[in-house]
Scaffold this motif. Structure first.
Motif, short mmCIF file in Angstrom:
data_model
loop_
_atom_site.label_atom_id
_atom_site.label_comp_id
_atom_site.label_asym_id
_atom_site.label_seq_id
_atom_site.Cartn_x
_atom_site.Cartn_y
_atom_site.Cartn_z
N MET A 26 0.84 -1.16 0.00
CA MET A 26 0.00 0.00 0.00
C MET A 26 0.89 1.24 0.00
O MET A 26 1.84 1.33 0.76
CB MET A 26 -0.89 -0.03 1.25
CG MET A 26 -1.73 1.17 1.43
SD MET A 26 -2.89 0.83 2.76
CE MET A 26 -2.99 2.40 3.46
N LYS A 27 0.54 2.18 -0.82
CA LYS A 27 1.34 3.39 -0.96
C LYS A 27 0.65 4.53 -0.20
O LYS A 27 -0.54 4.74 -0.33
CB LYS A 27 1.46 3.74 -2.43
CG LYS A 27 2.49 4.76 -2.71
CD LYS A 27 2.72 4.87 -4.18
CE LYS A 27 3.89 5.80 -4.41
NZ LYS A 27 4.14 6.01 -5.81
N ILE A 28 1.44 5.24 0.64
CA ILE A 28 0.91 6.35 1.45
C ILE A 28 1.40 7.65 0.82
O ILE A 28 2.60 7.84 0.64
CB ILE A 28 1.37 6.25 2.91
CG1 ILE A 28 0.87 4.96 3.54
CG2 ILE A 28 0.91 7.45 3.71
CD1 ILE A 28 1.36 4.72 4.94
N GLY A 71 0.56 10.89 5.30
CA GLY A 71 1.71 10.85 6.20
C GLY A 71 1.69 11.97 7.22
O GLY A 71 2.02 11.77 8.39
N ILE A 72 1.30 13.17 6.81
CA ILE A 72 1.22 14.30 7.74
C ILE A 72 0.14 14.05 8.78
O ILE A 72 0.34 14.28 9.98
CB ILE A 72 0.97 15.62 6.97
CG1 ILE A 72 2.21 15.99 6.17
CG2 ILE A 72 0.60 16.75 7.92
CD1 ILE A 72 2.03 17.19 5.27
N VAL A 73 -1.02 13.57 8.35
CA VAL A 73 -2.11 13.28 9.28
C VAL A 73 -1.70 12.21 10.27
O VAL A 73 -1.95 12.32 11.48
CB VAL A 73 -3.40 12.90 8.51
CG1 VAL A 73 -4.46 12.36 9.44
CG2 VAL A 73 -3.93 14.08 7.72
N LEU A 74 -1.06 11.15 9.80
CA LEU A 74 -0.60 10.07 10.69
C LEU A 74 0.46 10.60 11.68
O LEU A 74 0.49 10.19 12.85
CB LEU A 74 -0.05 8.91 9.89
CG LEU A 74 -1.10 8.09 9.11
CD1 LEU A 74 -0.41 7.02 8.27
CD2 LEU A 74 -2.10 7.46 10.05
N SER A 75 1.32 11.50 11.22
CA SER A 75 2.33 12.08 12.11
C SER A 75 1.67 12.90 13.22
O SER A 75 2.07 12.83 14.38
CB SER A 75 3.29 12.97 11.33
OG SER A 75 3.98 12.22 10.37
#
Length: 148
Positions: free
Chosen positions: A1-3, A8-12
């Protein structure tokens, strides 16, 4: 799966918020972190604060200054020499900001113009000392912060 970069910012942000919340919850329920007031009767003491100010001013006005010296035997509290030692009464309070279990109070009983607090009662570190004493109906107060 490609992020992608937006995910990535939201997960951070979510990881950072979870990290901060973990420490907030941990510190608020940890028994080692004591969040109590300094004294159990803090509000009662606060009401009598003007009396402390008056006692400190009285000590300055009547040249009733104490000297506190560190000696090899311990902490030496030297009272003014022109006062009769048999008329001096009061209490010495030693407060340890880092550990309330080390705090102690004792009455003033003099045989000479000085009072010695033995070295074995005092651990290294910061101490707040308050000497509240009376002489012929006048109340005096001396407060000092010590690094022992």
């Amino acid at each position: 799966m490609k992020i992608n970069w937006g995910t990535g910012i939201v997960l951070s942000f979510i990881a950072f918020i979870a990290f901060i919340l973990y420490f907030v919850v941990r510190m608020s329920i940890d028994n080692r972190a004591n969040h109590d007031l300094v004294a159990d009767d803090y509000y009662k003491q606060e009401l009598a604060y003007q009396e402390e100010i008056d006692a400190e001013n009285s000590a300055s006005a009547n040249s009733a200054k104490l000297r506190i010296e560190k000696t090899a035997e311990g902490l030496n509290i030297i009272f003014p020499e022109d006062f009769k030692i048999e008329d001096i009464t009061g209490k010495v309070s030693l407060y340890r900001p880092s550990n309330r279990h080390l705090d102690f109070n004792f009455p003033i009983s003099l045989s000479k113009t000085h009072l010695l607090i033995p070295d074995n009662r005092l651990l290294d570190g910061r101490w707040d000392i308050a000497v509240k004493w009376e002489y012929k109906g006048k109340t005096f107060l001396h407060k000092e912060k010590l690094n022992y």
